[in-house]
Design a protein around this motif. Structure first.
Motif, PDB file in Angstrom:
ATOM      1  N   GLY A 274     -30.957  18.514 -46.405  1.00 15.76           N
ATOM      2  CA  GLY A 274     -30.327  18.455 -45.088  1.00 15.76           C
ATOM      3  C   GLY A 274     -29.652  17.122 -44.840  1.00 15.76           C
ATOM      4  N   SER A 275     -29.287  16.893 -43.575  1.00 16.12           N
ATOM      5  CA  SER A 275     -28.582  15.672 -43.185  1.00 16.12           C
ATOM      6  C   SER A 275     -29.328  14.980 -42.052  1.00 16.12           C
ATOM      7  CB  SER A 275     -27.156  16.006 -42.723  1.00 16.12           C
ATOM      8  OG  SER A 275     -26.385  16.536 -43.786  1.00 16.12           O
ATOM      9  N   TYR A 276     -29.183  13.652 -42.007  1.00 11.25           N
ATOM     10  CA  TYR A 276     -29.834  12.826 -40.997  1.00 11.25           C
ATOM     11  C   TYR A 276     -28.780  11.973 -40.317  1.00 11.25           C
ATOM     12  CZ  TYR A 276     -33.939  14.305 -43.577  1.00 11.25           C
ATOM     13  OH  TYR A 276     -34.883  15.086 -44.196  1.00 11.25           O
ATOM     14  N   ILE A 277     -28.725  12.041 -38.994  1.00  8.26           N
ATOM     15  CA  ILE A 277     -27.737  11.301 -38.222  1.00  8.26           C
ATOM     16  C   ILE A 277     -28.374  10.004 -37.739  1.00  8.26           C
ATOM     17  CG2 ILE A 277     -26.132  11.396 -36.286  1.00  8.26           C
ATOM     18  CD1 ILE A 277     -25.677  13.488 -38.524  1.00  8.26           C
ATOM     19  N   VAL A 278     -27.702   8.883 -37.992  1.00  6.79           N
ATOM     20  CA  VAL A 278     -28.292   7.572 -37.707  1.00  6.79           C
ATOM     21  C   VAL A 278     -27.334   6.724 -36.870  1.00  6.79           C
ATOM     22  CG1 VAL A 278     -29.518   5.611 -38.711  1.00  6.79           C
ATOM     23  CG2 VAL A 278     -29.347   7.744 -40.003  1.00  6.79           C
ATOM     24  N   PRO A 279     -27.511   6.721 -35.539  1.00  4.09           N
ATOM     25  CA  PRO A 279     -26.759   5.794 -34.685  1.00  4.09           C
ATOM     26  C   PRO A 279     -27.364   4.401 -34.777  1.00  4.09           C
ATOM     27  CG  PRO A 279     -28.207   7.149 -33.354  1.00  4.09           C
ATOM     28  CD  PRO A 279     -28.357   7.639 -34.762  1.00  4.09           C
ATOM     29  N   PRO A 280     -26.699   3.373 -34.220  1.00  8.72           N
ATOM     30  CA  PRO A 280     -27.188   1.994 -34.375  1.00  8.72           C
ATOM     31  C   PRO A 280     -28.583   1.724 -33.833  1.00  8.72           C
ATOM     32  CG  PRO A 280     -24.896   1.994 -33.717  1.00  8.72           C
ATOM     33  CD  PRO A 280     -25.359   3.414 -33.624  1.00  8.72           C
ATOM     34  N   SER A 281     -29.081   2.532 -32.927  1.00 13.37           N
ATOM     35  CA  SER A 281     -30.415   2.300 -32.382  1.00 13.37           C
ATOM     36  C   SER A 281     -31.525   2.860 -33.262  1.00 13.37           C
ATOM     37  CB  SER A 281     -30.525   2.928 -30.989  1.00 13.37           C
ATOM     38  OG  SER A 281     -30.279   4.330 -31.064  1.00 13.37           O
ATOM     39  N   ARG A 282     -31.149   3.488 -34.385  1.00 22.35           N
ATOM     40  CA  ARG A 282     -32.138   4.112 -35.257  1.00 22.35           C
ATOM     41  C   ARG A 282     -31.958   3.666 -36.704  1.00 22.35           C
ATOM     42  NH1 ARG A 282     -31.338   8.353 -31.054  1.00 22.35           N
ATOM     43  NH2 ARG A 282     -33.159   7.921 -29.767  1.00 22.35           N
ATOM     44  N   ALA A 283     -32.964   3.942 -37.514  1.00 21.12           N
ATOM     45  CA  ALA A 283     -32.904   3.702 -38.951  1.00 21.12           C
ATOM     46  C   ALA A 283     -33.422   4.947 -39.641  1.00 21.12           C
ATOM     47  CB  ALA A 283     -33.744   2.484 -39.332  1.00 21.12           C
ATOM     48  N   VAL A 284     -33.056   5.127 -40.906  1.00 20.94           N
ATOM     49  CA  VAL A 284     -33.557   6.283 -41.652  1.00 20.94           C
ATOM     50  C   VAL A 284     -34.328   5.790 -42.869  1.00 20.94           C
ATOM     51  CG1 VAL A 284     -31.403   6.574 -42.966  1.00 20.94           C
ATOM     52  CG2 VAL A 284     -32.976   8.503 -42.732  1.00 20.94           C
ATOM     53  N   TRP A 285     -35.519   6.349 -43.037  1.00 20.57           N
ATOM     54  CA  TRP A 285     -36.378   6.060 -44.182  1.00 20.57           C
ATOM     55  C   TRP A 285     -36.097   7.077 -45.277  1.00 20.57           C
ATOM     56  CZ3 TRP A 285     -40.056   2.780 -46.104  1.00 20.57           C
ATOM     57  CH2 TRP A 285     -40.902   3.280 -47.095  1.00 20.57           C
ATOM     58  N   VAL A 286     -35.873   6.602 -46.500  1.00 19.66           N
ATOM     59  CA  VAL A 286     -35.634   7.484 -47.648  1.00 19.66           C
ATOM     60  C   VAL A 286     -36.682   7.177 -48.700  1.00 19.66           C
ATOM     61  CG1 VAL A 286     -33.981   8.246 -49.390  1.00 19.66           C
ATOM     62  CG2 VAL A 286     -33.149   7.451 -47.168  1.00 19.66           C
ATOM     63  N   PRO A 287     -37.554   8.139 -49.067  1.00 20.81           N
ATOM     64  CA  PRO A 287     -38.578   7.879 -50.080  1.00 20.81           C
ATOM     65  C   PRO A 287     -37.964   7.559 -51.444  1.00 20.81           C
ATOM     66  CG  PRO A 287     -39.053   9.883 -48.833  1.00 20.81           C
ATOM     67  CD  PRO A 287     -37.651   9.487 -48.499  1.00 20.81           C
ATOM     68  N   ALA A 288     -38.769   7.021 -52.322  1.00 22.04           N
ATOM     69  CA  ALA A 288     -38.325   6.738 -53.688  1.00 22.04           C
ATOM     70  C   ALA A 288     -37.915   8.025 -54.402  1.00 22.04           C
ATOM     71  CB  ALA A 288     -39.448   6.042 -54.459  1.00 22.04           C
ATOM     72  N   ASP A 289     -36.916   7.909 -55.253  1.00 18.57           N
ATOM     73  CA  ASP A 289     -36.475   8.996 -56.141  1.00 18.57           C
ATOM     74  C   ASP A 289     -35.877  10.193 -55.406  1.00 18.57           C
ATOM     75  OD1 ASP A 289     -37.277   7.694 -58.584  1.00 18.57           O
ATOM     76  OD2 ASP A 289     -39.355   8.163 -58.054  1.00 18.57           O
ATOM     77  N   VAL A 290     -35.472  10.025 -54.160  1.00 13.71           N
ATOM     78  CA  VAL A 290     -34.814  11.106 -53.418  1.00 13.71           C
ATOM     79  C   VAL A 290     -33.296  10.918 -53.510  1.00 13.71           C
ATOM     80  CG1 VAL A 290     -34.404  12.108 -51.135  1.00 13.71           C
ATOM     81  CG2 VAL A 290     -36.722  11.485 -51.828  1.00 13.71           C
ATOM     82  N   PRO A 291     -32.563  11.849 -54.130  1.00 14.14           N
ATOM     83  CA  PRO A 291     -31.108  11.717 -54.189  1.00 14.14           C
ATOM     84  C   PRO A 291     -30.513  11.773 -52.776  1.00 14.14           C
ATOM     85  CG  PRO A 291     -31.900  13.352 -55.769  1.00 14.14           C
ATOM     86  CD  PRO A 291     -33.051  13.038 -54.860  1.00 14.14           C
ATOM     87  N   HIS A 292     -29.583  10.869 -52.473  1.00 20.68           N
ATOM     88  CA  HIS A 292     -29.003  10.815 -51.142  1.00 20.68           C
ATOM     89  C   HIS A 292     -27.577  10.271 -51.206  1.00 20.68           C
ATOM     90  CE1 HIS A 292     -31.022   6.967 -51.944  1.00 20.68           C
ATOM     91  NE2 HIS A 292     -30.086   6.392 -51.185  1.00 20.68           N
ATOM     92  N   SER A 293     -26.787  10.659 -50.235  1.00 19.82           N
ATOM     93  CA  SER A 293     -25.430  10.136 -50.082  1.00 19.82           C
ATOM     94  C   SER A 293     -25.260   9.727 -48.625  1.00 19.82           C
ATOM     95  CB  SER A 293     -24.387  11.182 -50.472  1.00 19.82           C
ATOM     96  OG  SER A 293     -24.484  12.317 -49.627  1.00 19.82           O
ATOM     97  N   ILE A 294     -24.232   8.932 -48.347  1.00 16.97           N
ATOM     98  CA  ILE A 294     -23.991   8.441 -46.993  1.00 16.97           C
ATOM     99  C   ILE A 294     -22.529   8.654 -46.624  1.00 16.97           C
ATOM    100  CG2 ILE A 294     -23.985   6.402 -45.486  1.00 16.97           C
ATOM    101  CD1 ILE A 294     -26.274   5.285 -47.162  1.00 16.97           C
TER     102      ILE A 294
END
Length: 270
Positions: A62-82
């Motif tokens: 899925g997708s995670y939306i991150v405005p400036p007031s938030r941060a996103v945690w990504v576990p190790a070894d998880v493929p991700h794009s931005i």
């Protein structure tokens, strides 16, 4: 006329690899609108936020939306794009795998003033160059336990759009993502994939732990936040998100994010 998407590589994570001596590593990038950071992964977890600009971080789930007031945690070894919907000042903190927290899925977190200050206090010089702060390694070791403690205290917020494993349900979800303004009922959408409304409602609960209405709200937020970041009028965003009235859209938006839509409107950097 829409802008072309500019694809870039994974922003040299190997030059910021955390280790026992430097358990936290930080990097910063200034990226233009319509930039896509290609899918990549690394053997350590990361915390990503933007000091300016809304970003979308995507994984296979899925997708995670991150405005400036938030941060996103990504576990190790998880493929991700931005994906960047506007000019953004991106800050990423890499953590040594033995540091906590040990969350197994991506999480969107509210950034406290202390957490923001700790992340911004880290040196961002890559390997191969002398750190801007000669005591960077020592400061990183001091900051690490406090940053992790603050992470574990952070409020987790659902601004993500999970995608199901069931092929028919995924088809239904992707249809809405392609056209968030569509106002078809769940019964009509279920019929289009050859299922009953009751079956689809059960699949949402079983596979994604949320109702159809909750999932649709997440999809609407994912669609609306980048439009607001581009400066589109709230009335236009509401209509493009399938809402008949601005007031209904604003009420949903504030309940979900704690802020009005106008709080997420930014003027693009020239």
């Amino acid at each position: 006329m829409t802008s072309a998407v500019h694809s870039v590589g994974p922003l040299t994570p190997h030059l910021y690899a955390p280790d026992a001596m430097r358990p936290l590593r930080a990097k910063e990038h200034f990226l233009q609108a319509d930039t896509q950071v290609e899918l990549h992964q690394h053997p350590w977890p990361q915390l990503t936020f933007s000091t300016r600009g809304v970003i979308r971080l995507s994984t296979t789930d899925g997708s995670y939306i991150v405005p400036p007031s938030r941060a996103v945690w990504v576990p190790a070894d998880v493929p991700h794009s931005i994906s960047l919907m506007e000019y953004a000042e991106l800050r990423t903190v890499y953590l040594h795998p033995w540091l906590g927290p040990h969350w197994e899925r991506c999480e969107v977190l509210e950034i406290s003033p202390l957490l923001r200050a700790l992340m911004l206090a880290l040196d961002t010089t890559p390997d191969g160059l002398p750190p801007a702060d000669p005591h960077a390694a020592q400061r990183e070791r001091w900051i690490a336990p406090l940053l992790v403690d603050e992470l574990e205290r952070a409020t987790q917020i659902r601004i993500d759009v999970p995608l199901p494993a069931d092929k028919r349900l995924r088809q239904l979800c992707e249809t809405l993502l392609r056209n968030p303004a569509g106002r078809a009922t769940l019964a009509e959408r279920a019929a289009a994939i050859g299922a009953s409304e009751r079956t689809v409602a059960r699949l949402f609960r079983d596979q994604m732990g949320m109702s159809w209405q909750q999932w649709r709200q997440q999809a609407v937020l994912a669609h609306a936040l980048p439009l607001l970041a581009r400066g589109m009028a709230v009335s236009q965003v509401a209509a493009a998100s399938g809402y008949a009235t601005d007031s209904a859209f604003c009420a949903m938006f504030k309940q979900a994010t704690g802020k009005s839509p106008t709080a997420f409107q930014h003027r693009k950097k020239p």
